[in-house]
Scaffold this motif. Structure first.
Motif, PDB file in Angstrom:
ATOM      1  N   VAL A 137      -2.975   4.138   4.995  1.00 28.92           N
ATOM      2  CA  VAL A 137      -2.547   4.145   3.597  1.00 28.92           C
ATOM      3  C   VAL A 137      -1.021   4.148   3.498  1.00 28.92           C
ATOM      4  CG1 VAL A 137      -2.552   5.467   1.451  1.00 28.92           C
ATOM      5  CG2 VAL A 137      -4.651   5.266   2.796  1.00 28.92           C
ATOM      6  N   ALA A 138      -0.380   4.929   4.372  1.00 25.88           N
ATOM      7  CA  ALA A 138       1.088   4.970   4.368  1.00 25.88           C
ATOM      8  C   ALA A 138       1.681   3.616   4.724  1.00 25.88           C
ATOM      9  CB  ALA A 138       1.583   6.035   5.332  1.00 25.88           C
ATOM     10  N   MET A 139       1.068   2.940   5.693  1.00 31.38           N
ATOM     11  CA  MET A 139       1.564   1.615   6.084  1.00 31.38           C
ATOM     12  C   MET A 139       1.393   0.613   4.946  1.00 31.38           C
ATOM     13  SD  MET A 139       0.628  -0.537   9.536  1.00 31.38           S
ATOM     14  CE  MET A 139       1.064   0.906  10.494  1.00 31.38           C
ATOM     15  N   ILE A 140       0.268   0.696   4.258  1.00 26.50           N
ATOM     16  CA  ILE A 140       0.045  -0.185   3.111  1.00 26.50           C
ATOM     17  C   ILE A 140       1.078   0.100   2.023  1.00 26.50           C
ATOM     18  CG2 ILE A 140      -1.551  -0.733   1.227  1.00 26.50           C
ATOM     19  CD1 ILE A 140      -3.848  -0.217   3.176  1.00 26.50           C
ATOM     20  N   GLY A 141       1.362   1.376   1.786  1.00 26.08           N
ATOM     21  CA  GLY A 141       2.331   1.750   0.766  1.00 26.08           C
ATOM     22  C   GLY A 141       3.721   1.225   1.053  1.00 26.08           C
ATOM     23  N   GLN A 142       4.127   1.251   2.317  1.00 26.15           N
ATOM     24  CA  GLN A 142       5.462   0.771   2.672  1.00 26.15           C
ATOM     25  C   GLN A 142       5.565  -0.743   2.676  1.00 26.15           C
ATOM     26  OE1 GLN A 142       6.450   3.156   6.382  1.00 26.15           O
ATOM     27  NE2 GLN A 142       8.332   3.436   5.207  1.00 26.15           N
ATOM     28  N   SER A 143       4.460  -1.424   2.903  1.00 24.23           N
ATOM     29  CA  SER A 143       4.509  -2.889   3.035  1.00 24.23           C
ATOM     30  C   SER A 143       4.185  -3.614   1.724  1.00 24.23           C
ATOM     31  CB  SER A 143       3.533  -3.354   4.117  1.00 24.23           C
ATOM     32  OG  SER A 143       2.207  -2.941   3.823  1.00 24.23           O
ATOM     33  N   THR A 144       3.734  -2.893   0.711  1.00 28.90           N
ATOM     34  CA  THR A 144       3.383  -3.528  -0.563  1.00 28.90           C
ATOM     35  C   THR A 144       4.606  -3.590  -1.478  1.00 28.90           C
ATOM     36  OG1 THR A 144       1.140  -2.615  -0.395  1.00 28.90           O
ATOM     37  CG2 THR A 144       1.836  -3.471  -2.544  1.00 28.90           C
ATOM     38  N   PRO A 145       4.978  -4.760  -1.968  1.00 30.98           N
ATOM     39  CA  PRO A 145       6.136  -4.870  -2.876  1.00 30.98           C
ATOM     40  C   PRO A 145       5.942  -4.026  -4.125  1.00 30.98           C
ATOM     41  CG  PRO A 145       5.440  -7.037  -2.095  1.00 30.98           C
ATOM     42  CD  PRO A 145       4.382  -6.067  -1.676  1.00 30.98           C
ATOM     43  N   SER A 146       7.033  -3.515  -4.658  1.00 32.24           N
ATOM     44  CA  SER A 146       6.946  -2.619  -5.806  1.00 32.24           C
ATOM     45  C   SER A 146       6.392  -3.321  -7.045  1.00 32.24           C
ATOM     46  CB  SER A 146       8.326  -2.029  -6.115  1.00 32.24           C
ATOM     47  OG  SER A 146       9.274  -3.047  -6.370  1.00 32.24           O
ATOM     48  N   PHE A 147       6.663  -4.625  -7.203  1.00 32.56           N
ATOM     49  CA  PHE A 147       6.155  -5.305  -8.395  1.00 32.56           C
ATOM     50  C   PHE A 147       4.634  -5.460  -8.323  1.00 32.56           C
ATOM     51  CE2 PHE A 147       6.828  -8.861  -5.501  1.00 32.56           C
ATOM     52  CZ  PHE A 147       5.750  -9.679  -5.735  1.00 32.56           C
ATOM     53  N   VAL A 148       4.086  -5.564  -7.102  1.00 28.46           N
ATOM     54  CA  VAL A 148       2.630  -5.637  -6.956  1.00 28.46           C
ATOM     55  C   VAL A 148       2.000  -4.291  -7.319  1.00 28.46           C
ATOM     56  CG1 VAL A 148       0.730  -5.958  -5.326  1.00 28.46           C
ATOM     57  CG2 VAL A 148       2.744  -7.423  -5.189  1.00 28.46           C
ATOM     58  N   VAL A 149       2.614  -3.211  -6.822  1.00 28.77           N
ATOM     59  CA  VAL A 149       2.128  -1.864  -7.167  1.00 28.77           C
ATOM     60  C   VAL A 149       2.211  -1.653  -8.674  1.00 28.77           C
ATOM     61  CG1 VAL A 149       2.482   0.615  -6.834  1.00 28.77           C
ATOM     62  CG2 VAL A 149       2.800  -0.951  -4.912  1.00 28.77           C
ATOM     63  N   ALA A 150       3.308  -2.122  -9.290  1.00 28.75           N
ATOM     64  CA  ALA A 150       3.491  -1.963 -10.730  1.00 28.75           C
ATOM     65  C   ALA A 150       2.387  -2.675 -11.504  1.00 28.75           C
ATOM     66  CB  ALA A 150       4.863  -2.489 -11.141  1.00 28.75           C
ATOM     67  N   LEU A 151       2.094  -3.915 -11.130  1.00 28.53           N
ATOM     68  CA  LEU A 151       1.065  -4.680 -11.836  1.00 28.53           C
ATOM     69  C   LEU A 151      -0.316  -4.063 -11.637  1.00 28.53           C
ATOM     70  CD1 LEU A 151       2.298  -8.319 -11.074  1.00 28.53           C
ATOM     71  CD2 LEU A 151       2.564  -7.007 -13.180  1.00 28.53           C
ATOM     72  N   LEU A 152      -0.603  -3.593 -10.418  1.00 28.79           N
ATOM     73  CA  LEU A 152      -1.893  -2.943 -10.169  1.00 28.79           C
ATOM     74  C   LEU A 152      -2.026  -1.651 -10.961  1.00 28.79           C
ATOM     75  CD1 LEU A 152      -2.267  -3.461  -6.296  1.00 28.79           C
ATOM     76  CD2 LEU A 152      -3.529  -4.626  -8.121  1.00 28.79           C
ATOM     77  N   ALA A 153      -0.925  -0.887 -11.033  1.00 24.24           N
ATOM     78  CA  ALA A 153      -0.949   0.369 -11.781  1.00 24.24           C
ATOM     79  C   ALA A 153      -1.161   0.102 -13.271  1.00 24.24           C
ATOM     80  CB  ALA A 153       0.358   1.131 -11.553  1.00 24.24           C
ATOM     81  N   ILE A 154      -0.497  -0.930 -13.805  1.00 19.32           N
ATOM     82  CA  ILE A 154      -0.664  -1.275 -15.217  1.00 19.32           C
ATOM     83  C   ILE A 154      -2.110  -1.671 -15.500  1.00 19.32           C
ATOM     84  CG2 ILE A 154      -0.059  -2.969 -16.993  1.00 19.32           C
ATOM     85  CD1 ILE A 154       2.749  -3.037 -15.788  1.00 19.32           C
ATOM     86  N   TYR A 155      -2.668  -2.484 -14.602  1.00 21.59           N
ATOM     87  CA  TYR A 155      -4.053  -2.939 -14.812  1.00 21.59           C
ATOM     88  C   TYR A 155      -5.038  -1.782 -14.711  1.00 21.59           C
ATOM     89  CZ  TYR A 155      -8.436  -5.462 -14.301  1.00 21.59           C
ATOM     90  OH  TYR A 155      -9.710  -5.907 -14.477  1.00 21.59           O
ATOM     91  N   ALA A 156      -4.855  -0.923 -13.696  1.00 23.16           N
ATOM     92  CA  ALA A 156      -5.816   0.149 -13.464  1.00 23.16           C
ATOM     93  C   ALA A 156      -5.732   1.246 -14.518  1.00 23.16           C
ATOM     94  CB  ALA A 156      -5.604   0.748 -12.066  1.00 23.16           C
ATOM     95  N   LEU A 157      -4.523   1.733 -14.785  1.00 18.71           N
ATOM     96  CA  LEU A 157      -4.371   2.903 -15.648  1.00 18.71           C
ATOM     97  C   LEU A 157      -4.192   2.554 -17.119  1.00 18.71           C
ATOM     98  CD1 LEU A 157      -2.049   5.080 -13.375  1.00 18.71           C
ATOM     99  CD2 LEU A 157      -4.526   5.213 -13.632  1.00 18.71           C
ATOM    100  N   SER A 158      -3.744   1.340 -17.405  1.00 20.68           N
ATOM    101  CA  SER A 158      -3.519   0.970 -18.806  1.00 20.68           C
ATOM    102  C   SER A 158      -4.596   0.036 -19.341  1.00 20.68           C
ATOM    103  CB  SER A 158      -2.142   0.315 -18.964  1.00 20.68           C
ATOM    104  OG  SER A 158      -1.118   1.218 -18.622  1.00 20.68           O
TER     105      SER A 158
END
Length: 319
Positions: A137-158
C-alpha cells in the motif's frame, strides 16, 4: 560561531541567490507582462501608451536596473506591484498563503496519523503478511500521481458516497470553520496519502534498525513490556529520520501544492504562482518564490533544532 548563528548568516546569501535565479528565469520566458495582461488588446496600444505602461511597471529599465530597483524595495518589504491584481505583491501573498498553510498542516496531520502507526506496526510484524500489505500500500501511495488520487477521492467521497463536497466557492477558515474543514478534507487526504506512504516506509525502516540494537535487546531481556520497549525506547530514536522527511515535505507543501490546488480550485499560493507565470507577472513570481524559499529555510532550521530535542547526543553548537 555556533550552528544556529551560522545558519542565520547564510539566510541572506541563499535568498540573494534565489532572487537572482528567479529574476533571470522568468524573463527568459517568451512574451511580456503587458501583452499577457491585455491579450489581443495589447496590439491596440499606441507606442506612447505602451511606453507609459512599461515605465509604470519598471520594464523600461535594463535587467540590472530592474533587479537593483526590485532588490532595494524587497529589503524594505516592498516586493513590487502585481500586474495581474493591481495590488502590492506582499498583500497578494499574505492573502493566499493562509490557505496553503492550512492545507499543509492538515496534510501533515493526515500523513503522520496514518504513516507513523502503519510504519511501527509493519516493523513489529516484519516479514508477516500484514507487513507485506502495508509495504505494498505504501509503494502504491508513493507511485500514484497526486492528480489521480485527487480524482479518485472526488469520485469516491463526493460522487459515490456524497459525504464531502468536491469543489465550489472556497470558504475561509474564520468565516465558517465547519464548511471550510469539509472543503479541505479531500485536498488534505490527497496530499497526505502520498506523504503517509513515505512516512510509513521510513518509520518502518528506522524501527527495524533500532529494534535490533543492543539496548533494545537488553530491555527485552530484563522483562520490559513490548509496548514500553517500542514507545519509550525505540520510537524516540526512530523519529529522527521521520522528522527529516516531514520537514522537507512540509517545506514543499508551503511552496504550494499546485496540482491539488488546481484540481480542487483552491486559491492558494501554488495556484497563484502558476497563474502569475502564465500572465508573465514578474513581480508576483519573484516575490512568491522568495517567500517560499524563506519558508523552506525556516522549516529546515526548525527541523535541525528538533534533532537536538529528540537526541541529546546531537550538539548543534559543535557542528
Amino acid at each position: 560561531m555556533n550552528y544556529l548563528t551560522r545558519r542565520l548568516v547564510t539566510f541572506p546569501l541563499v535568498m540573494l541567490g534565489v532572487s537572482v535565479l528567479v529574476f533571470i528565469s522568468i524573463r527568459l520566458v517568451p512574451g511580456d507582462a503587458i501583452t499577457a495582461m491585455l491579450g489581443t488588446e495589447a496590439g491596440l496600444l499606441t507606442p506612447a501608451q505602451r511606453a507609459a505602461l512599461e515605465t509604470y511597471f519598471g520594464m523600461d529599465q535594463s535587467w540590472f536596473g530592474q533587479y537593483w530597483h526590485w532588490l532595494g524595495g524587497a529589503l524594505h518589504g516592498d516586493l513590487g506591484i502585481s500586474v495581474t491584481y493591481g495590488k502590492p505583491v506582499l498583500d497578494v501573498i499574505l492573502r493566499v498563503f493562509p490557505l496553503t498553510l492550512e492545507l499543509a498542516l492538515l496534510s501533515m496531520i493526515v500523513a503522520l496519523a496514518i504513516g507513523l502507526p502503519a510504519g511501527i506496526y509493519a516493523a513489529t510484524h516484519a516479514e508477516k503478511p500484514s507487513d507485506l500489505i502495508v509495504r505494498v500500500v505504501a509503494m502504491i501511495g508513493q507511485s500514484t500521481p497526486s492528480f489521480v488520487v485527487a480524482l479518485l477521492a472526488i469520485y469516491a467521497l463526493s460522487v459515490w458516497f456524497g459525504v464531502l463536497p468536491a469543489m465550489g466557492t472556497f470558504t475561509p477558515l474564520f468565516e465558517d470553520p465547519l464548511k471550510n474543514l469539509a472543503q479541505m478534507i479531500l485536498p488534505a487526504l490527497t496530499l497526505g496519502f502520498a506523504f503517509a506512504a513515505a512516512v510509513t516506509r521510513i518509520s518502518r525502516s528506522a524501527m527495524l534498525d533500532i529494534l535490533s540494537d543492543d539496548y533494545v535487546r537488553t530491555a527485552r531481556a530484563k522483562g520490559v513490556p513490548q509496548r514500553k520497549v517500542i514507545w519509550h525506547h525505540a520510537l524516540p530514536n526512530a523519529l529522527i529520520p521521520v522528522v527529516t522527511v516531514s520537514g522537507v515535505e512540509f517545506g514543499y507543501l508551503l511552496g504550494g501544492a499546485v496540482i491539488v490546488e488546481q484540481v480542487f480550485a483552491l486559491p492558494g499560493l501554488g495556484r497563484t504562482v502558476l497563474d502569475a507565470i502564465l500572465q508573465r507577472d514578474y513581480a508576483l513570481v519573484q516575490g512568491s518564490v522568495l517567500f517560499i524559499a524563506l519558508n523552506f529555510m525556516i522549516v529546515n532550521l526548525l527541523v535541525d533544532l528538533a534533532y537536538a530535542a529528540l537526541d541529546p547526543r546531537i550538539r548543534l553548537g559543535a557542528q
